[in-house]
Design a protein around this motif. Structure first.
Motif, PDB file in Angstrom:
ATOM      1  N   ARG A 186      10.614 -17.589 -11.158  1.00 41.57           N
ATOM      2  CA  ARG A 186       9.689 -16.846 -10.310  1.00 41.57           C
ATOM      3  C   ARG A 186       8.940 -15.830 -11.171  1.00 41.57           C
ATOM      4  N   SER A 187       7.677 -15.621 -10.837  1.00 36.86           N
ATOM      5  CA  SER A 187       6.836 -14.715 -11.632  1.00 36.86           C
ATOM      6  C   SER A 187       7.411 -13.312 -11.702  1.00 36.86           C
ATOM      7  N   GLN A 193       2.936 -20.107  -1.359  1.00 37.51           N
ATOM      8  CA  GLN A 193       3.485 -20.027  -2.712  1.00 37.51           C
ATOM      9  C   GLN A 193       2.408 -20.430  -3.709  1.00 37.51           C
ATOM     10  N   ARG A 207       2.007 -22.029  -7.219  1.00 30.61           N
ATOM     11  CA  ARG A 207       2.755 -22.762  -8.242  1.00 30.61           C
ATOM     12  C   ARG A 207       1.898 -22.844  -9.493  1.00 30.61           C
ATOM     13  N   ALA A 266       3.281 -12.656  -9.305  1.00 29.26           N
ATOM     14  CA  ALA A 266       4.427 -12.246  -8.489  1.00 29.26           C
ATOM     15  C   ALA A 266       3.985 -11.822  -7.097  1.00 29.26           C
ATOM     16  N   SER A 315       3.685 -14.731  -4.589  1.00 29.68           N
ATOM     17  CA  SER A 315       4.879 -15.574  -4.504  1.00 29.68           C
ATOM     18  C   SER A 315       4.842 -16.678  -5.549  1.00 29.68           C
ATOM     19  N   VAL A 354       5.556 -19.129  -8.699  1.00 26.61           N
ATOM     20  CA  VAL A 354       6.615 -19.847  -9.393  1.00 26.61           C
ATOM     21  C   VAL A 354       5.975 -20.511 -10.607  1.00 26.61           C
TER      22      VAL A 354
END
Length: 376
Positions: free
Chosen positions: A116-117, A203, A205, A229, A232, A234
């Protein structure tokens, strides 16, 4: 006829990224019974680039399977490479048994990680990132040229690699950066972004399609993606297994290994490969062994490996009364450092070696974990 075997392929895209000279085929009664596609890119081993070939695809139509066409095609390719002075061949297997039957063995990995960031480093100091265009990849290629010798198993990329990277990412939201240090560029990253509604509420990605840096800049490179971050984020990337960057650059044990594929290597020319491989300067000694290689019979026989002053010499040797035996597949895993002599003794791929010989092999073949950033 070749494209007819590529069921479901995007033919236009496939034609653009291939050349007729890449294919080898077996025909019977005017029909292709098996084909393979290959590339020839040198690979870096312990800081030295050695000639190598890559089997990118091998296909046999269902109606012709089980007749040995693929095995004969592969054996013919190995003979061709031997004649051309190419001592190594690699591939990513669809199945292990078939390629093991041709003398290939697992010798490295392609591994995919996620984090996760919010768990990435936050600062890039003393480095600064600037965006670049993939339309002119010369600067990325130059940084890669400096990084590749430190990657055990890396390909010596040609211009086509960067062209295909641009093509692969052109229909996606893409960010490409060069990381500058006080003395010039030290790294790069090319990432694609996808905004997902699942898991809720959304999210981001970030898939790092390609990256690399000189020693010391890993944390700064990861920090390029910490800003996601708040969205959300990743981040996914390919690295060695295990990946030191995931251990030391991240703030805690937050990187997750999500996928791993193993690629295989074949020693096409056993003495040439061993003599070209770099060796530890402080290791001296010799070991004799016997090899049986029915697919590449020029490798069969008794050999003696002598090491001194960072050089290896391989010469035919008269077989001792009880000659240790090295399986050609085991030597492939040993060559890259993927497996230790102890692993291969346990697997039955090295037999009859006394403790002193195993100890010499253990020291001589010690290396970083082999990996490739490319999935091929």
């Amino acid at each position: 006829m070749v494209l007819g075997l590529m069921v479901g392929a995007k033919v236009d895209d496939y034609v653009e990224r291939t050349e007729p000279g890449e294919f080898r085929v077996v025909e019977a009664d005017g029909e292709i019974t098996s084909l393979l596609r290959l590339d020839r890119q040198a690979q870096w081993w312990l800081g030295r680039a050695l000639p190598s070939a890559q089997v990118l695809q091998l296909a046999t139509p269902p109606q012709h399977r089980g007749a040995g066409h693929g095995a004969r095609l592969l054996a013919g390719l190995l003979a061709e490479l031997h004649g051309d002075g190419v001592p190594l061949a690699t591939l990513t297997p669809s199945t292990f048994p078939f390629y093991r039957g041709a003398g290939f063995e697992v010798a490295g990995s392609w591994t995919w990680y996620e984090a996760r960031s919010e768990h990435l480093p936050k600062r890039t100091d003393p480095y600064r990132a600037r965006p670049v265009s993939l339309e002119d990849p010369a600067e990325l290629a130059e940084v890669y040229r400096r990084v590749a010798p430190s990657r055990h198993g890396a390909f010596e990329r040609d211009e086509r690699f960067w062209r295909l990277l641009a093509r692969r990412t052109k229909d996606k939201t893409t960010a490409a950066f060069v990381l500058d240090g006080p003395d010039g560029p030290v790294g790069w990253a090319v990432a694609t972004l996808e905004f997902r509604s699942d898991p809720a509420p959304f999210q981001t990605r970030v898939e790092v399609a390609d990256w690399g840096c000189l020693p010391g800049a890993d944390a700064a490179l990861f920090a390029l993606f910490a800003g996601y971050a708040s969205m959300s984020g990743v981040v996914a990337w390919s690295g060695p297994d295990p990946d030191p960057a995931a251990i030391w650059a991240l703030t805690d044990r937050f990187a997750r290994l999500t996928e791993r594929w193993h690629w295989m290597l074949r020693l096409v020319d056993l003495p040439a490969a061993l003599q070209a491989r770099p060796w530890p300067a402080g290791v001296a000694g010799g070991v004799a062994f016997r090899v049986e290689d029915p697919v590449c019979p020029w490798n069969s026989g008794s050999w003696r490996l002598e090491l001194e002053d960072g050089q290896g010499r391989v010469e035919p040797a008269p077989p001792p009364a009880e000659a240790p035996t090295a399986d050609i597949r085991g030597l492939a895993s040993l060559f890259t450092g993927f497996a230790t002599p102890d692993d291969l003794v346990r697997a039955g791929l090295l037999t009859g070696f006394d403790p002193g010989a195993v100890d010499l092999l253990r020291t001589a073949f010690a290396s970083p974990r082999p990996w490739t950033a490319e999935f091929y």
